[in-house]
Design a protein around this motif. Structure first.
Motif, mmCIF file in Angstrom:
data_model
loop_
_atom_site.group_PDB
_atom_site.id
_atom_site.type_symbol
_atom_site.label_atom_id
_atom_site.label_comp_id
_atom_site.label_asym_id
_atom_site.label_seq_id
_atom_site.Cartn_x
_atom_site.Cartn_y
_atom_site.Cartn_z
ATOM 1 N N THR A 1 -4.097 0.088 6.162
ATOM 2 C CA THR A 1 -3.479 0.320 4.869
ATOM 3 C C THR A 1 -3.251 1.798 4.654
ATOM 4 O O THR A 1 -4.098 2.448 3.958
ATOM 5 N N THR B 1 -6.207 1.772 -12.507
ATOM 6 C CA THR B 1 -7.099 1.175 -11.247
ATOM 7 C C THR B 1 -8.405 1.895 -11.266
ATOM 8 O O THR B 1 -9.199 1.349 -10.484
ATOM 9 N N ASP C 1 -12.101 7.911 0.954
ATOM 10 C CA ASP C 1 -11.075 6.559 1.032
ATOM 11 C C ASP C 1 -9.937 6.995 0.499
ATOM 12 O O ASP C 1 -9.709 7.638 -0.817
ATOM 13 N N ILE D 1 -8.957 9.328 -3.301
ATOM 14 C CA ILE D 1 -8.210 8.204 -3.874
ATOM 15 C C ILE D 1 -6.706 8.504 -4.224
ATOM 16 O O ILE D 1 -6.584 9.490 -4.786
ATOM 17 N N HIS E 1 -8.564 4.226 -1.064
ATOM 18 C CA HIS E 1 -8.698 3.126 -2.113
ATOM 19 C C HIS E 1 -10.172 3.121 -2.773
ATOM 20 O O HIS E 1 -11.023 3.536 -2.026
ATOM 21 N N SER F 1 -0.364 1.144 -7.214
ATOM 22 C CA SER F 1 -1.518 0.256 -7.589
ATOM 23 C C SER F 1 -0.790 -0.728 -8.288
ATOM 24 O O SER F 1 0.496 -0.604 -8.843
ATOM 25 N N GLU G 1 -1.826 5.362 3.403
ATOM 26 C CA GLU G 1 -1.251 5.890 2.112
ATOM 27 C C GLU G 1 -0.885 7.358 2.438
ATOM 28 O O GLU G 1 -1.424 8.075 2.923
ATOM 29 N N GLY H 1 -11.354 -4.871 0.460
ATOM 30 C CA GLY H 1 -10.921 -4.382 -0.962
ATOM 31 C C GLY H 1 -12.065 -4.676 -1.995
ATOM 32 O O GLY H 1 -11.812 -3.917 -3.120
ATOM 33 N N ASP I 1 -11.769 0.287 -3.316
ATOM 34 C CA ASP I 1 -12.550 -0.983 -2.632
ATOM 35 C C ASP I 1 -13.644 -1.548 -3.846
ATOM 36 O O ASP I 1 -14.421 -1.973 -3.347
ATOM 37 N N SER J 1 -8.595 7.717 4.287
ATOM 38 C CA SER J 1 -8.583 8.555 3.746
ATOM 39 C C SER J 1 -7.625 9.723 3.831
ATOM 40 O O SER J 1 -7.268 10.480 3.276
#
Length: 366
Positions: free
Chosen positions: A299, A242, A194, A233, A196, A237, A301, A211, A198, A288
């Motif tokens: 979302t 984080t 991922d 990851i 994130h 943030s 990234e 999340g 979560d 990811s």
């Protein structure tokens, strides 16, 4: 009985179709499904024909029902070793919606997949009885109720000895799935891929959204925290600490920066040692991957993992690196088709789900 809906498809599809022949439709009885009603997966007769995806040299790809790899669709997990299940839920998203359409588009794009994996030698359909169980009938007006419906559906799937491979849906869905998993397997290890963590506590006052699933899982003892690894990851943030929650729980956190310009084969060797022989679950968020490869997600990234062999095949290395582990379930989440009208994100997701199928226990590898 599972509350499953076929995703706009007729029921049943067998591979034994002659050239230019019509595809026969086999109604799936709610009581028996398409498998042998008298045999559990572990007792499946060795001479019982297994479901096979139709081959494109016998059945045109534009022909057939909209199931994962055009496999038979049935209502019951009885007699199955593994099954694809859709969970078309996206009311837990915090940014771009649309993941409710993920399962359907992944199934559409899966028509390109073939039954053998020459790169790994895996022949999953010679080893396992596999079908498509349709979609969980979620409640798009109530996230809590949807989680209940997902949990109850997966309790029946897991109790039947069937390994679920889930087409998401936003990442909220992994929480009720792991609730069902833990009832049979106890706390499981987790390979979480991922952008994130979560592991947030809450957003807008709500403790349940995409999340927060893994914090909820920790709180309920669903995870064997010493056997959890989070890979890929990255991103901005709210704070600089984080990663602190995950690390404080014993998770191994592998940042995307630590994956750049290198093979992940050595990492996955370490992960296999960490996981051991106990049950593990694979949860793969399509975000990811770098949005250059997977733009259809809620979302995205930048600077993510890469999927292709020319770019070191990091996504494939992670999944294939789970070969030999005691994988009891998998999911592929956060595909949002409206943000990729060409379908490449869903096509990538379909391929990754096939790779997950190929690393399940008891799959023949030659």
């Amino acid at each position: 009985m599972l509350q499953l809906l076929v995703s706009g498809c007729a029921r049943g599809l067998r591979a034994g179709v002659g050239v230019r022949g019509l595809l026969p439709l086999h109604p799936a009885s709610p009581a028996t499904g398409l498998g042998n009603p008298g045999l559990s997966p572990s007792r499946q007769a060795s001479n019982t024909p297994r479901n096979q995806p139709p081959k494109a040299d016998f059945v045109a790809r534009s022909v057939g029902i909209c199931s994962m790899m055009r496999l038979p669709v049935q209502a019951s997990p009885e007699g199955l070793d593994a099954a694809f299940i859709g969970v078309p839920l996206d009311i837990g998203t915090s940014n771009r919606p649309g993941a409710r359409y993920g399962p359907r588009r992944i199934r559409e794009e899966s028509v390109l997949l073939r039954p053998a994996n020459p790169s790994t030698g895996a022949l999953p359909f010679q080893s396992l009885m596999v079908a498509d169980l349709g979609d969980v009938n979620v409640n798009l007006y109530n996230l809590q109720d949807s989680c209940r419906l997902i949990r109850e559906a997966y309790q029946k799937i897991v109790a039947a000895g069937c390994i679920p491979l889930t087409l998401g849906g936003d990442h909220t869905i992994t929480y009720p799935i792991l609730q069902a998993m833990s009832e049979k397997h106890g706390p499981v290890g987790l390979v979480h891929v991922d952008a994130h963590m979560d592991t947030a506590d809450k957003a807008l006052g709500e403790k349940l959204y995409h999340g927060s699933p893994f914090r909820r899982c920790v709180e309920e003892g669903l995870l064997d925290c010493k056997r959890v690894v989070q890979i890929g990851i990255r991103g901005s943030s709210l704070t600089l600490d984080t990663y602190s929650y995950s690390r404080s729980q014993g998770f191994r956190v592998v940042l995307a920066e630590d994956c750049w310009l290198k093979s992940l084969v050595p990492l996955m060797g370490e992960v296999r040692q960490q996981m051991g022989g106990k049950p593990i679950y694979i949860s793969f968020d399509i975000d990811s991957l770098d949005p250059a490869y997977a733009p259809g997600t809620g979302t995205p990234e930048i600077a993510g993992l890469t999927p292709s062999q020319l770019d070191l095949g990091q996504a494939l290395e992670i999944i294939r690196g789970c070969q030999g582990l005691n994988v009891v379930g998998c999911d592929l989440v956060e595909v949002s088709p409206p943000y990729d009208p060409f379908g490449n994100t869903a096509l990538l997701a379909a391929n990754l789900l096939f790779e997950m199928l190929c690393v399940l226990p008891k799959v023949t590898v030659v």
